[in-house]
Design a protein around this motif. Structure first.
Motif, PDB file in Angstrom:
ATOM      1  N   HIS A 157       0.844  -1.131  -0.079  1.00  0.00           N
ATOM      2  CA  HIS A 157      -0.050  -0.048   0.149  1.00  0.00           C
ATOM      3  C   HIS A 157       0.842   1.269   0.050  1.00  0.00           C
ATOM      4  N   CYS A 158       2.138   1.073   0.572  1.00  0.00           N
ATOM      5  CA  CYS A 158       2.816   2.239   0.406  1.00  0.00           C
ATOM      6  C   CYS A 158       3.337   2.759  -0.979  1.00  0.00           C
ATOM      7  N   ILE A 166      -7.907   8.700  -2.083  1.00  0.00           N
ATOM      8  CA  ILE A 166      -8.634   7.798  -2.497  1.00  0.00           C
ATOM      9  C   ILE A 166      -8.029   6.417  -2.081  1.00  0.00           C
ATOM     10  N   LYS A 167      -8.832   5.490  -1.814  1.00  0.00           N
ATOM     11  CA  LYS A 167      -8.533   4.216  -1.260  1.00  0.00           C
ATOM     12  C   LYS A 167      -8.511   3.037  -2.354  1.00  0.00           C
ATOM     13  N   VAL A 168      -7.265   2.731  -2.482  1.00  0.00           N
ATOM     14  CA  VAL A 168      -7.098   1.841  -3.769  1.00  0.00           C
ATOM     15  C   VAL A 168      -6.800   0.252  -3.163  1.00  0.00           C
ATOM     16  N   THR A 169      -6.864   0.105  -1.879  1.00  0.00           N
ATOM     17  CA  THR A 169      -6.587  -1.071  -1.170  1.00  0.00           C
ATOM     18  C   THR A 169      -7.718  -1.883  -1.334  1.00  0.00           C
ATOM     19  N   GLN A 170      -8.916  -1.324  -1.455  1.00  0.00           N
ATOM     20  CA  GLN A 170     -10.307  -2.063  -1.935  1.00  0.00           C
ATOM     21  C   GLN A 170     -10.224  -2.484  -3.230  1.00  0.00           C
ATOM     22  N   ASP A 171     -10.083  -1.708  -3.940  1.00  0.00           N
ATOM     23  CA  ASP A 171      -9.990  -1.878  -5.646  1.00  0.00           C
ATOM     24  C   ASP A 171      -9.063  -0.917  -6.158  1.00  0.00           C
ATOM     25  N   LEU A 187      -2.522   0.162 -13.476  1.00  0.00           N
ATOM     26  CA  LEU A 187      -4.034  -0.022 -14.236  1.00  0.00           C
ATOM     27  C   LEU A 187      -3.897  -0.296 -15.702  1.00  0.00           C
ATOM     28  N   GLY A 188      -2.763   0.304 -16.064  1.00  0.00           N
ATOM     29  CA  GLY A 188      -2.453   0.060 -17.649  1.00  0.00           C
ATOM     30  C   GLY A 188      -2.004  -1.620 -17.703  1.00  0.00           C
ATOM     31  N   ILE A 189      -1.358  -1.918 -16.931  1.00  0.00           N
ATOM     32  CA  ILE A 189      -0.759  -3.184 -16.897  1.00  0.00           C
ATOM     33  C   ILE A 189      -1.839  -4.310 -16.643  1.00  0.00           C
ATOM     34  N   MET A 190      -2.866  -4.019 -15.943  1.00  0.00           N
ATOM     35  CA  MET A 190      -4.139  -4.619 -15.784  1.00  0.00           C
ATOM     36  C   MET A 190      -4.735  -4.906 -16.990  1.00  0.00           C
ATOM     37  N   THR A 191      -4.984  -3.741 -17.597  1.00  0.00           N
ATOM     38  CA  THR A 191      -5.587  -3.689 -19.037  1.00  0.00           C
ATOM     39  C   THR A 191      -5.047  -4.588 -19.776  1.00  0.00           C
ATOM     40  N   GLU A 192      -3.667  -4.308 -19.949  1.00  0.00           N
ATOM     41  CA  GLU A 192      -2.885  -4.987 -21.092  1.00  0.00           C
ATOM     42  C   GLU A 192      -2.897  -6.239 -20.911  1.00  0.00           C
ATOM     43  N   TYR A 198      -3.630  -6.396  -6.806  1.00  0.00           N
ATOM     44  CA  TYR A 198      -4.014  -6.045  -5.557  1.00  0.00           C
ATOM     45  C   TYR A 198      -3.162  -5.205  -4.795  1.00  0.00           C
ATOM     46  N   VAL A 199      -3.497  -4.030  -4.135  1.00  0.00           N
ATOM     47  CA  VAL A 199      -2.755  -3.431  -3.239  1.00  0.00           C
ATOM     48  C   VAL A 199      -3.088  -3.643  -1.934  1.00  0.00           C
ATOM     49  N   LEU A 200      -2.045  -4.132  -0.994  1.00  0.00           N
ATOM     50  CA  LEU A 200      -2.338  -4.776   0.156  1.00  0.00           C
ATOM     51  C   LEU A 200      -1.870  -3.983   1.575  1.00  0.00           C
ATOM     52  N   THR A 201      -2.517  -4.012   2.505  1.00  0.00           N
ATOM     53  CA  THR A 201      -1.795  -3.218   3.643  1.00  0.00           C
ATOM     54  C   THR A 201      -0.960  -4.079   4.668  1.00  0.00           C
ATOM     55  N   GLY A 202      -0.472  -5.385   4.353  1.00  0.00           N
ATOM     56  CA  GLY A 202       0.257  -6.105   5.025  1.00  0.00           C
ATOM     57  C   GLY A 202       0.251  -7.396   4.820  1.00  0.00           C
TER      58      GLY A 202
END
Length: 272
Positions: A157-158, A166-171, A187-192, A198-202
């Motif tokens: 998440h860092c 904006i919270k991106v850890t949920q999505d 995000l571009g890699i996700m589409t590509e 997933y961006v995670l907090t721990g």
């Protein structure tokens, strides 16, 4: 109010930090520690055989020989494993299918190498960098071509811009794509590639995500310490580790070389 600095600006100002070194994985450290650890194990194995052998001979003359064969077999197995990994690391070719030895490397050799490195005053971060690089090489040597949906991408998440609201850890799709951090590029890699990121907090959340998704391979971005422990925890699932950038230090305003993420994904799904 001063101008907000982008990640590129912060990288240009980066002049190192305490407890961190430039990411230049020194394979020589890994090979030297692996050789030293193997040598120590051979000596310990000999003593492990020799000392009890004196007493065993008083019980039956054949027992020292039987015990010696068992100890010698273990020593030969460990030495062969170390030799195969060393050849794969130095030549860049997996001649002996050494990727099958990842478990021995991760669970057996690595803790001993870290312990020996501590005795020899070798910075742990250098050992971890070297281990991550060697691990990646062994994962690539597996030669598996996977479907994108079987690949799990994990980000800390860092990596998100520190002042972002904006919270991106949920999505991660919640990202506004302002360009202040590399979430936009991810995000571009996700589409590509059609791969979820997933961006995670721990670490606990990361382990839960691995349990839920049960991927065939993981591409993870983190600092050396977290990557090393993550590779150990995730075994036998192979993990491609990418060390993050830390222009502001650990755990805040970090970044990632997006091209390395893209190359790692291409490597496991077989796209050039």
């Amino acid at each position: 109010m001063g101008k907000v600095k982008s990640l590129i600006d912060r990288e240009e100002e980066f002049a190192g930090q305490d407890g961190s070194v430039s990411y230049k994985p020194p394979k020589s450290i890994f090979i030297a520690l692996l050789a030293a650890t193997t040598f120590i194990l051979i000596v310990v194995g000999f003593l492990f055989w020799y000392i009890p052998a004196v007493g065993l001979n008083n019980i039956h003359p054949s027992l020292p020989l039987i015990f010696g064969i068992i100890v010698l077999t273990l020593i030969l197995f460990i030495s062969t494993a170390a030799f195969a990994v060393t050849i794969a690391v130095t030549n860049g070719k997996d001649i002996f299918r050494s990727y099958r030895l990842r478990g021995i490397l991760i669970k057996f050799f690595l803790p001993l190498m870290v312990m020996l490195g501590g005795i020899l005053k070798i910075p742990r971060i250098k050992i971890e960098q070297s281990f991550i690089d060697v691990n990646n090489q062994l994962v690539r040597a597996m030669g598996r071509v996977l479907r994108p949906e079987n690949v799990l991408i994990l980000m800390p998440h860092c990596i998100q811009y520190v002042n972002c609201k904006i919270k991106v850890t949920q999505d991660i799709r919640n990202c506004a794509a302002c360009g202040m951090c590399e979430i936009k590029d991810l995000l571009g890699i996700m589409t590509e590639f059609g791969i979820d990121i997933y961006v995670l907090t721990g670490g606990t959340i990361a382990r839960r995500k691995v349990y839920e998704k049960r991927p065939d391979v993981i591409v993870a971005v983190a600092c050396e310490r977290d990557l090393t422990s993550g590779i150990q925890d995730a075994y036998p699932i192979p993990v491609m580790g990418i060390v993050n950038k830390r222009p502001q230090g650990y755990c805040i305003g970090t970044g990632v070389d997006v091209s390395m993420v893209r190359d790692a994904i291409r490597g496991v799904i077989g796209r050039a």
